[in-house]
Structure formats: structure tokens, C-alpha cells
Enzyme design. Structure first.
Site, PDB file in Angstrom:
ATOM      1  CG  ASP A  10      18.595  54.422  39.634  1.00  0.00           C
ATOM      2  OD1 ASP A  10      17.862  53.474  39.947  1.00  0.00           O
ATOM      3  OD2 ASP A  10      19.811  54.285  39.414  1.00  0.00           O
ATOM      4  CG  ASP A  52      22.662  54.076  42.297  1.00  0.00           C
ATOM      5  OD1 ASP A  52      22.891  52.924  41.897  1.00  0.00           O
ATOM      6  OD2 ASP A  52      23.490  55.001  42.198  1.00  0.00           O
ATOM      7  CG  HIS A  54      25.700  53.222  45.782  1.00  0.00           C
ATOM      8  ND1 HIS A  54      25.742  52.125  44.955  1.00  0.00           N
ATOM      9  CD2 HIS A  54      25.614  54.302  44.959  1.00  0.00           C
ATOM     10  CE1 HIS A  54      25.679  52.527  43.690  1.00  0.00           C
ATOM     11  NE2 HIS A  54      25.590  53.836  43.668  1.00  0.00           N
ATOM     12  CB  SER A  60      30.455  53.773  42.112  1.00  0.00           C
ATOM     13  OG  SER A  60      29.533  54.316  43.035  1.00  0.00           O
ATOM     14  CG  HIS A  71      25.732  58.582  43.912  1.00  0.00           C
ATOM     15  ND1 HIS A  71      27.055  58.305  43.639  1.00  0.00           N
ATOM     16  CD2 HIS A  71      25.007  57.597  43.336  1.00  0.00           C
ATOM     17  CE1 HIS A  71      27.117  57.211  42.899  1.00  0.00           C
ATOM     18  NE2 HIS A  71      25.891  56.749  42.717  1.00  0.00           N
ATOM     19  CE  LYS A  96      20.003  51.002  39.438  1.00  0.00           C
ATOM     20  NZ  LYS A  96      21.080  51.921  39.857  1.00  0.00           N
ATOM     21  CD  GLU A 103      28.209  51.506  39.822  1.00  0.00           C
ATOM     22  OE1 GLU A 103      27.386  51.042  40.643  1.00  0.00           O
ATOM     23  OE2 GLU A 103      28.435  52.718  39.719  1.00  0.00           O
ATOM     24  CB  ALA A 131      21.612  59.434  34.550  1.00  0.00           C
ATOM     25  CB  CYS A 135      20.865  53.705  36.046  1.00  0.00           C
ATOM     26  SG  CYS A 135      22.238  53.455  37.208  1.00  0.00           S
TER      27      CYS A 135
HETATM   28  C1  VGL Z   1      23.774  56.354  38.164  1.00  0.00           C
HETATM   29  C2  VGL Z   1      25.898  57.225  38.169  1.00  0.00           C
HETATM   30  C3  VGL Z   1      26.180  56.561  39.337  1.00  0.00           C
HETATM   31  C4  VGL Z   1      22.427  56.289  37.510  1.00  0.00           C
HETATM   32  C5  VGL Z   1      24.046  55.678  39.331  1.00  0.00           C
HETATM   33  O1  VGL Z   1      21.428  56.030  38.209  1.00  0.00           O
HETATM   34  O2  VGL Z   1      22.355  56.517  36.284  1.00  0.00           O
HETATM   35  N1  VGL Z   1      24.707  57.126  37.589  1.00  0.00           N
HETATM   36  N2  VGL Z   1      25.247  55.794  39.903  1.00  0.00           N
HETATM   37 ZN    ZN Z   2      25.423  54.982  41.847  1.00  0.00          ZN
END
Ligand code: VGL
Ligand code: ZN
Length: 196
Positions: A10, A52, A54, A60, A71, A96, A103, A131, A135
Site C-alpha cells: 500500500d 488498498d 476501495h 471502513s 481513502h 484488496k 474490510e 501502514a 496492512c
Molecule cells: C490501511 C487503514 C485503512 C493500510 C488501509 O494500508 O494500512 N490502513 N486502510
Molecule cells: Zn483502507
């Protein structure tokens, strides 16, 4: 080693400064990951990049009962990989968390990642990105549970840290589950300034 692969988690604009879910110094992972990419490409080893991805109404998002601002909405600017990430043309992109009601923090959840890795004979994964506390953590834990050796790229991860200790706790959890921690100096040349 023939059975190694690199997994970039990500590394998207929305998780970097200026993005809608910016991780502090999230963009600092980019030059380091570029070093890992160079190393893996030089050995003809596979590179995977999760993203990510979405739908606009993802569960989420706060407006739909979740905890995050919107996001990484599919096909938006914020969902793009960081422009300085040198993603090879051969990199396999794993999208994903693509359905509204589910989620998925892990790159393995609801994707073909494990099957693709097994088909390639991959047994050990080198994992970094964003992060640390979401993830990256879930991807590393799923990798271990799926039977892969997981190597956490300690110099190429950054966390959200809703609680300031979250990243540290996530690292302890990953190492406690059996992941190994390395930096690029353990496997390649010491990092140098990026050439332009
Ligand atoms: C993530 C929060 C929401 C990540 C993804 O990639 O770590 N964190 N969606
Ligand atoms: Zn996300």
C-alpha cells in the site's frame, strides 16, 4: 534465493503526506523500497505490490460506519502508487478491500496472493510499506499463518499510530509471531542518495 519475493504494501498517495489518510513520513519508505526493488530485480526475483482499492461506499469509511476518512477510492488520484516508487513493469499488483461490505487489511485477504506465490515456488517474503500497524501487520501475520517465512523490512515501514505505541506494538507482534526483521544493509549495499 529463487524462492524469495518482495511484497510492497500500500505505497499509495493517500497514505503519504498530503493524502487523505496520511501516515507521518509515509513517503520516507519510498527511496528505501526502491533500493529493495533494485536488489530483487537484479536477482530476477518477483515483486508484488498490494494496494488498498476501495469502492466509494466502503464500510471502513466514517460515512458508512467505519473508522477512516475516505481513502484509496478505486481509480482516484489518492489510490495511485507514490509517483517516486519505481515499480517494475513486471510487478504483480494485488488489489484488496474492493467490496463495500468487507474490510481487508491483509494483502492475502480475498486475493490470489497466496496462490500466486505458491505457483511461483516462493517460500520467503520480504514485506515493507504502509501502514505498519494495519496492512503491513496483517499481511505479515497472514504470511506466517500461511506458512511463508516473513521478513519485515524494518527500514521501510511507517505506521498510522492512532495510539503513539501502535507501530511498536505491531512490530513486537509480528516478530513474536515468527517474522524476522532486517534492514537493506543486511542484504544489499548500504543505502545511498537517490540518483535522479
Ligand atoms: C490501511 C487503514 C485503512 C493500510 C488501509 O494500508 O494500512 N490502513 N486502510
Ligand atoms: Zn483502507
Amino acid at each position: 534465493m529463487q524462492s524469495d519475493a518482495l511484497v510492497l504494501v500500500d505505497v499509495q498517495k493517500d497514505f503519504c503526506p498530503g493524502g487523505s489518510l496520511a501516515v507521518q513520513s509515509g513517503d520516507a519508505v519510498v527511496p528505501v523500497l526502491n533500493g529493495y526493488v533494485r536488489l530483487f530485480m537484479s536477482k530476477s526475483l518477483p515483486v508484488f505490490a498490494t494496494r488498498d482499492w476501495h469502492p466509494h461506499n466502503h464500510c471502513s469509511f466514517t460515512a458508512y460506519g467505519g473508522t477512516w476518512p475516505p481513502h484509496c477510492v478505486q481509480n482516484t488520484e489518492g489510490a495511485r502508487f507514490h509517483p517516486d516508487l519505481r515499480l517494475p513493469g513486471t510487478a504483480v499488483i494485488i488489489s484488496k478491500a474492493t467490496t463495500p461490505q468487507e474490510e481487508a487489511y491483509s494483502g492475502f485477504q480475498g486475493t490470489d496472493l497466496a496462490a500466486m506465490l505458491r505457483k511461483l515456488g516462493v517460500r520467503r517474503l520480504f514485506i515493507g510499506g504502509l501502514a505498519t500497524d494495519y496492512c503491513v501487520k496483517n499481511t505479515v501475520l497472514d504470511a506466517v499463518h500461511a506458512g511463508f517465512t516473513a521478513v519485515l523490512l524494518m527500514d521501510a515501514i511507517r505506521g498510522v499510530n492512532l495510539d503513539p505505541q501502535d507501530s511498536q506494538r505491531a512490530i513486537e507482534q509480528m516478530l513474536g509471531a515468527g517474522a524476522f526483521g532486517i534492514t537493506i544493509e543486511d542484504i544489499g549495499q548500504p543505502a545511498r542518495a537517490e540518483q535522479s
